[in-house]
Write a protein that holds these residues in place. Sequence first.
Motif, PDB file in Angstrom:
ATOM      1  N   SER A   1      43.436 -25.116   2.926  1.00 32.54           N
ATOM      2  CA  SER A   1      43.794 -25.175   4.285  1.00 32.54           C
ATOM      3  C   SER A   1      44.002 -24.187   5.235  1.00 32.54           C
ATOM      4  N   GLY A   2      44.369 -22.995   4.500  1.00 33.57           N
ATOM      5  CA  GLY A   2      44.502 -21.742   5.137  1.00 33.57           C
ATOM      6  C   GLY A   2      43.056 -21.246   5.702  1.00 33.57           C
ATOM      7  N   TRP A   3      42.087 -21.467   4.901  1.00 33.21           N
ATOM      8  CA  TRP A   3      40.605 -20.873   5.429  1.00 33.21           C
ATOM      9  C   TRP A   3      40.442 -22.045   6.476  1.00 33.21           C
ATOM     10  N   ALA A   4      40.587 -23.336   6.400  1.00 31.83           N
ATOM     11  CA  ALA A   4      40.057 -24.265   7.499  1.00 31.83           C
ATOM     12  C   ALA A   4      40.754 -23.886   8.793  1.00 31.83           C
ATOM     13  N   TRP A   5      41.973 -23.476   8.737  1.00 35.34           N
ATOM     14  CA  TRP A   5      42.737 -23.127   9.973  1.00 35.34           C
ATOM     15  C   TRP A   5      41.969 -21.619  10.570  1.00 35.34           C
ATOM     16  N   THR A   6      41.851 -20.867   9.674  1.00 33.69           N
ATOM     17  CA  THR A   6      41.153 -19.455   9.933  1.00 33.69           C
ATOM     18  C   THR A   6      39.712 -19.639  10.624  1.00 33.69           C
ATOM     19  N   LEU A   7      39.098 -20.256   9.814  1.00 38.98           N
ATOM     20  CA  LEU A   7      37.640 -20.682  10.470  1.00 38.98           C
ATOM     21  C   LEU A   7      37.515 -21.463  11.876  1.00 38.98           C
ATOM     22  N   ALA A   8      38.463 -22.109  11.997  1.00 39.72           N
ATOM     23  CA  ALA A   8      38.831 -22.792  13.188  1.00 39.72           C
ATOM     24  C   ALA A   8      39.342 -21.850  14.452  1.00 39.72           C
ATOM     25  N   ILE A   9      39.862 -20.774  14.062  1.00 39.01           N
ATOM     26  CA  ILE A   9      40.252 -19.868  14.838  1.00 39.01           C
ATOM     27  C   ILE A   9      38.862 -19.280  15.500  1.00 39.01           C
ATOM     28  N   ILE A  10      38.079 -18.580  14.608  1.00 40.41           N
ATOM     29  CA  ILE A  10      36.902 -18.196  14.773  1.00 40.41           C
ATOM     30  C   ILE A  10      36.001 -19.247  15.635  1.00 40.41           C
ATOM     31  N   GLY A  11      36.005 -20.407  15.446  1.00 43.80           N
ATOM     32  CA  GLY A  11      35.179 -21.284  16.029  1.00 43.80           C
ATOM     33  C   GLY A  11      35.716 -21.396  17.525  1.00 43.80           C
ATOM     34  N   LEU A  12      37.049 -21.351  17.689  1.00 43.17           N
ATOM     35  CA  LEU A  12      37.842 -21.305  19.017  1.00 43.17           C
ATOM     36  C   LEU A  12      37.363 -20.276  19.662  1.00 43.17           C
ATOM     37  N   THR A  13      37.132 -19.073  19.177  1.00 44.61           N
ATOM     38  CA  THR A  13      36.788 -17.679  19.769  1.00 44.61           C
ATOM     39  C   THR A  13      35.223 -17.985  20.379  1.00 44.61           C
ATOM     40  N   VAL A  14      34.344 -18.266  19.637  1.00 47.34           N
ATOM     41  CA  VAL A  14      33.046 -18.613  19.963  1.00 47.34           C
ATOM     42  C   VAL A  14      32.915 -19.526  20.894  1.00 47.34           C
ATOM     43  N   THR A  15      33.889 -20.571  21.034  1.00 45.95           N
ATOM     44  CA  THR A  15      33.814 -21.530  22.332  1.00 45.95           C
ATOM     45  C   THR A  15      34.054 -20.689  23.418  1.00 45.95           C
ATOM     46  N   ILE A  16      35.267 -20.178  23.396  1.00 48.02           N
ATOM     47  CA  ILE A  16      35.820 -19.619  24.764  1.00 48.02           C
ATOM     48  C   ILE A  16      34.880 -18.416  25.076  1.00 48.02           C
ATOM     49  N   ARG A  17      34.236 -17.557  24.162  1.00 52.34           N
ATOM     50  CA  ARG A  17      33.251 -16.650  24.650  1.00 52.34           C
ATOM     51  C   ARG A  17      31.753 -17.129  25.318  1.00 52.34           C
ATOM     52  N   ALA A  18      31.611 -18.416  24.634  1.00 45.87           N
ATOM     53  CA  ALA A  18      30.462 -19.174  25.241  1.00 45.87           C
ATOM     54  C   ALA A  18      30.724 -19.679  26.540  1.00 45.87           C
ATOM     55  N   LEU A  19      31.836 -20.338  26.993  1.00 37.59           N
ATOM     56  CA  LEU A  19      32.199 -20.704  28.237  1.00 37.59           C
ATOM     57  C   LEU A  19      32.233 -19.618  29.126  1.00 37.59           C
ATOM     58  N   LEU A  20      32.575 -18.141  28.800  1.00 38.34           N
ATOM     59  CA  LEU A  20      32.816 -16.921  29.464  1.00 38.34           C
ATOM     60  C   LEU A  20      31.530 -16.288  29.843  1.00 38.34           C
ATOM     61  N   ILE A  21      30.347 -16.769  29.308  1.00 35.35           N
ATOM     62  CA  ILE A  21      29.076 -16.134  29.436  1.00 35.35           C
ATOM     63  C   ILE A  21      28.718 -15.901  30.882  1.00 35.35           C
ATOM     64  N   PRO A  22      28.898 -16.999  31.839  1.00 36.48           N
ATOM     65  CA  PRO A  22      28.301 -16.885  33.265  1.00 36.48           C
ATOM     66  C   PRO A  22      29.160 -15.599  33.758  1.00 36.48           C
ATOM     67  N   LEU A  23      30.547 -15.588  33.664  1.00 33.88           N
ATOM     68  CA  LEU A  23      31.663 -14.486  33.965  1.00 33.88           C
ATOM     69  C   LEU A  23      30.952 -13.200  33.334  1.00 33.88           C
ATOM     70  N   PHE A  24      30.516 -12.964  32.315  1.00 36.44           N
ATOM     71  CA  PHE A  24      29.916 -11.973  31.362  1.00 36.44           C
ATOM     72  C   PHE A  24      28.710 -11.263  32.315  1.00 36.44           C
ATOM     73  N   VAL A  25      27.780 -12.125  32.455  1.00 40.88           N
ATOM     74  CA  VAL A  25      26.598 -11.728  33.384  1.00 40.88           C
ATOM     75  C   VAL A  25      27.099 -11.324  34.830  1.00 40.88           C
ATOM     76  N   LYS A  26      27.945 -11.944  35.332  1.00 43.54           N
ATOM     77  CA  LYS A  26      28.478 -11.398  36.725  1.00 43.54           C
ATOM     78  C   LYS A  26      29.251 -10.002  36.184  1.00 43.54           C
ATOM     79  N   GLN A  27      29.775  -9.715  35.338  1.00 45.07           N
ATOM     80  CA  GLN A  27      30.470  -8.564  34.976  1.00 45.07           C
ATOM     81  C   GLN A  27      29.294  -7.363  34.799  1.00 45.07           C
ATOM     82  N   ILE A  28      28.173  -7.677  34.190  1.00 39.05           N
ATOM     83  CA  ILE A  28      27.209  -6.821  33.868  1.00 39.05           C
ATOM     84  C   ILE A  28      26.487  -6.297  35.169  1.00 39.05           C
ATOM     85  N   LYS A  29      26.354  -7.530  36.036  1.00 38.47           N
ATOM     86  CA  LYS A  29      25.658  -7.132  37.266  1.00 38.47           C
ATOM     87  C   LYS A  29      26.519  -6.179  38.234  1.00 38.47           C
TER      88      LYS A  29
END
Length: 320
Positions: free
Chosen positions: A34-62
């Motif tokens: 159960s501990g690893w399932a919740w830990t991997l879910a945190i990593i999945g949460l991170t990937v989801t958040i960062r994917a949603l922020l890609i447009p802002l990242f592109v704007k940041q780079i420009k």
Amino acid sequence: MGDLLSTIGTPLYYAISAIWLAWHRLFALLPISSGWAWTLAIIGLTVTIRALLIPLFVKQIKSSRNMQLIQPKVKELQKKYGHDRERLAQETMKLYKETGTNPFASCLPLILQMPIFLSLFHLLRNAANGEAKGFLTTADAKEIQNGEIFGAKISESLTNHTTTNVVVLAIILVIAMTATTFTTQRQLMSKNMPTDAMSGPYAQQQKLLLYVLPIVFAVGGIAFPIGLMLYWTTSNIWTMGQQFYVIRNNPAPGTPAAKAKEERDRAKAARHGVVAVDGPPATDVPEADRRPAQRQQPKRQSREQRKSSRPNQPKKDDNP
């Protein structure tokens, strides 16, 4: 004040917990604890958040690139209006507007991540006490409270630990979180900043972030739960990879990364026997690798055109 924070935080608790639970349901299907399932879910949460922020990242780079490229003009304005701070501010803002540069855009991804970071912090802290927030149930909170990886509970921190494993893993994650924060900022400064921008106010801002941010996270990491440090370390690794890709393939002009890309393009052109537009012919390409010049095909002609183009031939003598 507490009511205001609750009003702002409650929607985030539900949003973050929903994504976290969705990933947990997926990883719970695997034959892991159960501990690893919740830990991997945190990593999945991170990937989801960062994917949603890609447009802002592109704007940041420009925006960061524009800030670097206009530094010579900013210096000229400082020399011209250095005695008049109000006029200097007006002309600088005018320059930003003309070039489409937002000096605060480079901080947008970090600013938007902080509420998410704090929401996850509160979710983990409450789960450590067996309390549920958002879409988490009491049963979920109990699992998170007792969930372990490498013998350390993901809800515990250096300031609130029950085993030595928590201390060891927390120290490793604090170092990883600090190192990735420093490396990400260092990568931006060393490879994607032109020489003219290394001594301006923008460079001073970047140098400040280079040393201040790692210290902030190193000190704050002492009180962060292990699950939260996993979130931020994963986010830093994502940023490093994303930034490396952008700097390598679309660097700012006049930077070390731009020169490296030009060399790679020339080498690639030489391997294919193509002459670079801004470079010398690829004479060092082996003869076997050079493409032969294509033969020009003759134009199609009608029978009358072919007859008219033949030279006059003498008539054959009938006598032997």
